[in-house]
Design an enzyme around this catalytic site. Structure first.
Site, short mmCIF file in Angstrom:
data_model
loop_
_atom_site.label_atom_id
_atom_site.label_comp_id
_atom_site.label_asym_id
_atom_site.label_seq_id
_atom_site.Cartn_x
_atom_site.Cartn_y
_atom_site.Cartn_z
N HIS A 116 0.81 -1.22 0.00
CA HIS A 116 0.00 0.00 0.00
C HIS A 116 0.85 1.26 0.00
O HIS A 116 0.43 2.31 -0.52
CB HIS A 116 -0.91 0.03 1.24
CG HIS A 116 -1.91 -1.08 1.27
ND1 HIS A 116 -2.54 -1.47 2.44
CD2 HIS A 116 -2.38 -1.89 0.31
CE1 HIS A 116 -3.36 -2.47 2.17
NE2 HIS A 116 -3.28 -2.75 0.89
N CYS A 360 -3.38 -9.78 5.02
CA CYS A 360 -3.14 -9.38 3.64
C CYS A 360 -1.86 -8.57 3.48
O CYS A 360 -1.58 -8.07 2.39
CB CYS A 360 -4.33 -8.59 3.10
SG CYS A 360 -5.85 -9.57 2.96
N PHE A 361 -1.11 -8.39 4.55
CA PHE A 361 0.26 -7.86 4.52
C PHE A 361 0.37 -6.49 3.87
O PHE A 361 1.35 -6.19 3.18
CB PHE A 361 1.19 -8.86 3.81
CG PHE A 361 0.88 -10.29 4.13
CD1 PHE A 361 0.96 -10.76 5.44
CD2 PHE A 361 0.46 -11.17 3.15
CE1 PHE A 361 0.66 -12.08 5.76
CE2 PHE A 361 0.15 -12.49 3.45
CZ PHE A 361 0.25 -12.94 4.76
N CYS A 362 -0.63 -5.64 4.09
CA CYS A 362 -0.64 -4.29 3.50
C CYS A 362 -0.48 -4.33 1.99
O CYS A 362 0.14 -3.45 1.39
CB CYS A 362 0.44 -3.41 4.13
SG CYS A 362 0.18 -3.06 5.88
N ALA A 363 -1.05 -5.37 1.38
CA ALA A 363 -1.03 -5.51 -0.08
C ALA A 363 -2.35 -6.13 -0.51
O ALA A 363 -2.39 -7.15 -1.20
CB ALA A 363 0.16 -6.35 -0.53
#
Length: 429
Positions: A116, A360-363
């Site tokens: 992100h 979601c691992f900032c993605a």
């Protein structure tokens, strides 16, 4: 390699066992030598740049030495480039976004695999166009080429991650740089995941494979003391007002005027994080002395072992490539059928003392693509997340390997995951 996290931890049931950190893509623990040398520096810490006292002069020297160490770490030019200390990669990319002069039709091209932090800052400034990833999550270079050519007239910047924090895919930065420069666009590399794992060389400014801007963080390279860096051409940062202004950013202020300081001071408002910068410089020097080739070989051996073990487990889905190779990092995302990713991560931590990451691992868009969610599903889960109901949102479990991990860590992780797969109902919430 010695490291500083606790060797033993107490689990919820009261038992004590060795702690295994396999959550290194989020943040690494400090190497002992980084922690020790940083602690030694604290005795001499003072404000930098304008003090005439012994401690201030020593701190200034250490601060500027850290800048030079980071230049060397990525092969930047101390004469032509500047290194601006910030809090982290996110702030670095936001700073760059704020320092461009934008026109209404400007386009920034990124990829569908971006964190992100290399997506949202550009959405505020320009039209963002995303190059596709294939079904495994690898960047489609042909699509990137098509999009760069299509938008060449308004292309302000190509901004691409060096390596994915979800699948570990390493992008071909040399090819991407050549492509961007062919159409007159500069390239930013989000190197937050790449920098601790592989050698980076920004190349000379007149080289077709030159990396124009690069951003990375100390907390992912064994120096988690709240510092990051943005490296780019001095010429770019010599013009325009800084996005943050105040103390340290000026040469002169009168009642009616201001003369900005040259870079990097112009973009380092207020008292800088001297300790974080020094720690980051130490970590860069340690990694360079260790040898990034050795770092990569160590990681590849562990990754091969991990993937071989995970491939044998029934009802386990691997995302990205299921095999190790020179073009991927030791970052592995997976799911176990019948077990929510949050339950799996909690079970690994609570039952086996193994720290991993889930979600979601900032993605989010990249994970949605890998999970093959429909637009309707994405809208549904996005609404639930907006309401704070995160427990039901799809995601993955992520293991990420660090320099201090060993084969024993990997064997224990595989055994623990096998146990979860064999008894998913026992661990499900």
């Amino acid at each position: 390699m010695n490291f500083s996290y606790p060797r033993q931890i107490r689990l919820p049931d009261g038992s004590v066992m060795p702690f295994i950190n396999l959550d290194n893509a989020a943040s690494t623990q400090p190497l002992d030598i980084v922690a020790q040398k940083t602690a030694e520096f604290l005795s001499y810490y003072s404000s930098v740049h304008r003090g005439s006292g012994y401690l201030s002069e020593l701190s200034t020297r250490a601060f500027e030495e850290a800048r030079q160490q980071l230049f060397a770490f990525v092969g930047a030019s101390p004469e032509l480039d500047t290194a601006i200390f910030v809090k982290n990669t996110t702030e670095a990319i936001n700073k760059l976004a704020n320092r461009f002069e934008w026109l209404p039709d400007d386009v920034v091209i990124i990829s569908e695999m971006e964190h992100h932090s290399n997506d949202l800052p550009w959405r505020k400034k320009a039209r963002v166009v995303k190059a596709r990833v294939d079904i495994s999550g690898a960047l489609d270079l042909d699509d990137l080429r098509v999009k760069i050519r299509e938008h060449a007239a308004n292309l302000k910047l190509v901004a691409i991650t060096g390596a994915s924090n979800v699948t570990g895919y390493i992008n071909d930065l040399r090819a991407i740089a050549r492509l961007a420069h062919t159409y007159g666009a500069p390239l930013l590399v989000d190197a937050a995941q790449l920098a601790p794992h592989r050698r980076i060389h920004m190349m000379p400014h007149d080289h077709p494979e030159h990396l124009d801007f690069i951003a990375f963080s100390g907390h992912k390279m064994y120096a988690p003391f709240g510092c990051g860096v943005l490296i780019g051409p001095k010429e770019f940062f010599q013009t325009g007002a800084p996005d943050y202004c105040g103390g340290g950013t000026v040469r002169s202020v009168t009642k009616d005027s201001v003369i900005w300081a040259p870079p990097p001071e112009r973009d380092e408002a207020g008292s800088p994080n001297v300790v974080g910068a020094v720690a980051m410089g130490i970590a860069a020097a340690v990694l360079s002395k260790t040898g990034m080739r050795q770092v990569a070989l160590h990681e590849q051996r562990l990754l091969e072992k991990l993937l071989a073990g995970l491939r044998r487990i029934p009802n386990l889905t691997l995302y990205g490539s299921a095999f190790a190779g020179p073009n991927r990092l030791g970052v592995v995302a997976f799911n176990i059928q019948g077990l929510h990713h949050l339950s799996a991560a909690r079970a690994l931590a609570g039952e086996a003392g193994i720290s991993v990451r889930n979600g979601c691992f900032c993605a989010h868009p990249y994970v949605h693509r890998l999970l093959d969610l429909s637009p309707e599903e994405i809208a549904h889960y996005s609404k639930l997340a907006g309401q704070g109901n995160l427990a039901v949102v799809p995601g993955m479990v992520r293991i990420s390997i660090g320099l201090y991990n060993n084969e024993n860590d990997i064997e224990k992780a595989i055994a623990a995951i096998e146990e979860l797969e064999q008894n998913p109902r026992h661990y499900a919430q």
